[in-house]
Write an enzyme that holds these catalytic residues in place. Sequence first.
Site, mmCIF file in Angstrom:
data_model
loop_
_atom_site.group_PDB
_atom_site.id
_atom_site.type_symbol
_atom_site.label_atom_id
_atom_site.label_comp_id
_atom_site.label_asym_id
_atom_site.label_seq_id
_atom_site.Cartn_x
_atom_site.Cartn_y
_atom_site.Cartn_z
ATOM 1 N N SER A 154 -1.217 -8.920 7.818
ATOM 2 C CA SER A 154 -1.953 -7.810 7.193
ATOM 3 C C SER A 154 -3.162 -7.415 8.043
ATOM 4 C CB SER A 154 -2.428 -8.209 5.799
ATOM 5 O OG SER A 154 -3.279 -7.196 5.296
ATOM 6 N N LYS B 260 3.489 -5.508 -5.494
ATOM 7 C CA LYS B 260 2.986 -4.226 -5.991
ATOM 8 C C LYS B 260 3.623 -3.789 -7.320
ATOM 9 C CE LYS B 260 2.038 -2.055 -1.511
ATOM 10 N NZ LYS B 260 2.224 -0.774 -0.790
ATOM 11 N N ASN C 236 -1.381 -0.983 -5.534
ATOM 12 C CA ASN C 236 -1.822 -1.629 -4.289
ATOM 13 C C ASN C 236 -3.308 -1.984 -4.309
ATOM 14 O OD1 ASN C 236 -3.089 0.822 -3.774
ATOM 15 N ND2 ASN C 236 -2.575 0.816 -1.608
ATOM 16 N N ASP D 216 -1.715 4.508 -1.605
ATOM 17 C CA ASP D 216 -0.818 4.769 -0.458
ATOM 18 C C ASP D 216 -0.626 6.269 -0.214
ATOM 19 O OD1 ASP D 216 -0.397 2.122 0.187
ATOM 20 O OD2 ASP D 216 1.313 1.914 -1.165
ATOM 21 N N GLY E 293 13.572 9.772 3.568
ATOM 22 C CA GLY E 293 13.536 8.475 2.888
ATOM 23 C C GLY E 293 13.202 8.646 1.417
ATOM 24 N N GLY F 242 10.076 2.998 -1.605
ATOM 25 C CA GLY F 242 8.761 2.823 -2.207
ATOM 26 C C GLY F 242 7.689 3.670 -1.532
ATOM 27 N N ALA F 243 7.690 3.700 -0.215
ATOM 28 C CA ALA F 243 6.682 4.468 0.512
ATOM 29 C C ALA F 243 6.860 5.959 0.235
ATOM 30 C CB ALA F 243 6.789 4.191 2.004
#
Length: 275
Positions: free
Chosen positions: A15, A66, A86, A101, A125, A128-129
């Site tokens: 991270s 998350k 997050n 995010d 896509g 999740g993102a």
Amino acid sequence: MKTIYAVFGDPVEHSLSPVMHNAAFAALGMDSEYHKFRVSKDDLETAIMGARAMGFGGVNLTIPLKEKALEIVEPDTLALDIGAVNTIEFKNDRLIGHNTDGIGAVRALQLSGIIIPNSKVLIIGAGGAARAVAFQLAQNGAKVIIANRTAQRAHSLAENVKSVGDARGTGLEDLQELVSQSNIVINTTSVGMHPDIDQTPITANMMRPGLVVFDIVYNPLHTRLLTEAEKAGSITIDGLKMLVLQGAESFRIWTGVEPPVKEMEQAARTALELR
Ligand code: ATR
């Protein structure tokens, strides 16, 4: 006494959050420290309660915690929509769950001078993102198209996003045409991520000058997608920008202080380059 902040995750070793938040504290002369802790899903509730009991200033969550956090904290509307937390804010006795995010992505675009309302954004896509980015951009007035390998996932995400703005889902068949109709393209897939660094969701011949190409992948920092975009004369934004700016929004929530974004980005970029 020092205020402690943390990121919980598993794995969490790589991270970049400690580096960038500690750079922010140093830049502002704040008596605070940020640490990473490996926490399993099963231990998440205990860890959060422990952090609260010990007076932590705030906590970030990363994979795979998350979603699980939704059951433990009080998610705000956006975190609930996105289905992931997050950032945890300790507010008196309450545990508020935020998701920064998508805000990170929006700020990255805004910092590049891009006007979001009414812009046509193609999100590649539907994981999740993509969820975080799609909700936030639609909420900010963008017209969002979600294109995904598994078209059904794109349709279902678009249906959800429609509750806050303009969205539609599709497969990857007409990608070239979709790109030509968009002002902004955002890759939220893992395509191009280490070790598959020679892969790209779209190539230079599909792009053009003036198009904004944003890759949320930051490992490698300069993905093949960004190289292709440069070849086409497009405007590029790399994934580290989003990472730093989502962290900056967490910082703002916890401290109420304007985050020193430049110092945070410099620290994260240096740490990444040293890897
Ligand atoms: P994250 O939470 O990081 O977004 P995810 O939920 O696993 O991760 O989503 C990964 C996304 O990358 C998905 O949209 C996935 O497409 P599918 O829904 O069809 O699986 C996409 N993806 C991963 N590898 C891909 C590839 N080789 N080509 C196209 N899309 C890919």
